[in-house]
Design a protein around this motif. Structure first.
Motif, PDB file in Angstrom:
ATOM      1  N   VAL A  14      -4.779 -68.353  26.949  1.00  0.00           N
ATOM      2  CA  VAL A  14      -3.468 -67.952  26.430  1.00  0.00           C
ATOM      3  C   VAL A  14      -2.912 -69.043  25.516  1.00  0.00           C
ATOM      4  CG1 VAL A  14      -1.077 -67.414  27.065  1.00  0.00           C
ATOM      5  CG2 VAL A  14      -2.962 -66.452  28.382  1.00  0.00           C
ATOM      6  N   GLU A  17      -4.748 -68.988  22.247  1.00  0.00           N
ATOM      7  CA  GLU A  17      -4.334 -67.825  21.454  1.00  0.00           C
ATOM      8  C   GLU A  17      -2.983 -68.062  20.785  1.00  0.00           C
ATOM      9  OE1 GLU A  17      -3.395 -63.120  22.123  1.00  0.00           O
ATOM     10  OE2 GLU A  17      -4.808 -64.098  23.466  1.00  0.00           O
ATOM     11  N   TYR A  53      -2.282 -58.403  14.302  1.00  0.00           N
ATOM     12  CA  TYR A  53      -3.175 -58.852  15.364  1.00  0.00           C
ATOM     13  C   TYR A  53      -2.871 -58.281  16.744  1.00  0.00           C
ATOM     14  CZ  TYR A  53      -4.739 -62.203  11.906  1.00  0.00           C
ATOM     15  OH  TYR A  53      -5.239 -62.778  10.764  1.00  0.00           O
ATOM     16  N   GLY A  54      -1.729 -57.629  16.887  1.00  0.00           N
ATOM     17  CA  GLY A  54      -1.377 -57.075  18.194  1.00  0.00           C
ATOM     18  C   GLY A  54      -0.678 -58.092  19.082  1.00  0.00           C
ATOM     19  N   GLN A  55      -0.173 -57.587  20.181  1.00  0.00           N
ATOM     20  CA  GLN A  55       0.596 -58.418  21.104  1.00  0.00           C
ATOM     21  C   GLN A  55      -0.005 -58.334  22.494  1.00  0.00           C
ATOM     22  OE1 GLN A  55       4.755 -57.476  21.057  1.00  0.00           O
ATOM     23  NE2 GLN A  55       5.104 -58.396  23.049  1.00  0.00           N
ATOM     24  N   ARG A  56      -0.335 -59.492  23.057  1.00  0.00           N
ATOM     25  CA  ARG A  56      -0.890 -59.519  24.412  1.00  0.00           C
ATOM     26  C   ARG A  56       0.013 -60.220  25.405  1.00  0.00           C
ATOM     27  NH1 ARG A  56      -7.254 -60.517  23.167  1.00  0.00           N
ATOM     28  NH2 ARG A  56      -6.641 -61.017  21.067  1.00  0.00           N
ATOM     29  N   GLN A  57       0.947 -61.017  24.897  1.00  0.00           N
ATOM     30  CA  GLN A  57       1.867 -61.722  25.778  1.00  0.00           C
ATOM     31  C   GLN A  57       3.239 -61.066  25.717  1.00  0.00           C
ATOM     32  OE1 GLN A  57       0.156 -63.692  23.374  1.00  0.00           O
ATOM     33  NE2 GLN A  57      -1.456 -64.087  24.844  1.00  0.00           N
TER      34      GLN A  57
END
Length: 87
Positions: A14, A17, A53-57
């Protein structure tokens, strides 16, 4: 005399990233004034990154970390600029 080089600190995925995201977002940074001071990153720049890129957090945490990194970068720039003026 040999000096032992410490091992690199362990960094989780994380953190990597988010640091990579900051690097990409800051590539579009604008500079202002006669001395080319770095302007703060905009929420628009963060939005553009996340749309690509999108969101993962968690968005709130992501924004907080990106802007904290940016504050540190700009504070370091100010200190470096001051030291150059004093030379």
């Amino acid at each position: 005399m040999r000096v032992a080089v410490p091992d690199a600190p362990a960094v989780d995925a994380v953190t990597v990233e988010i640091i990579e995201a900051y690097y990409v977002i800051s590539r579009g940074r604008q500079y202002v004034g006669m001395n080319g001071a770095p302007a703060p990153l905009s929420i628009g720049a963060v939005n553009e990154y996340l749309s690509a890129y999108g969101q993962r957090q968690c968005r709130r945490e992501f924004d907080a970390v990106i802007f904290a990194l940016d504050d540190e970068f700009r504070a370091a720039w100010v200190e470096k600029s001051k030291s150059k003026e004093n030379e």
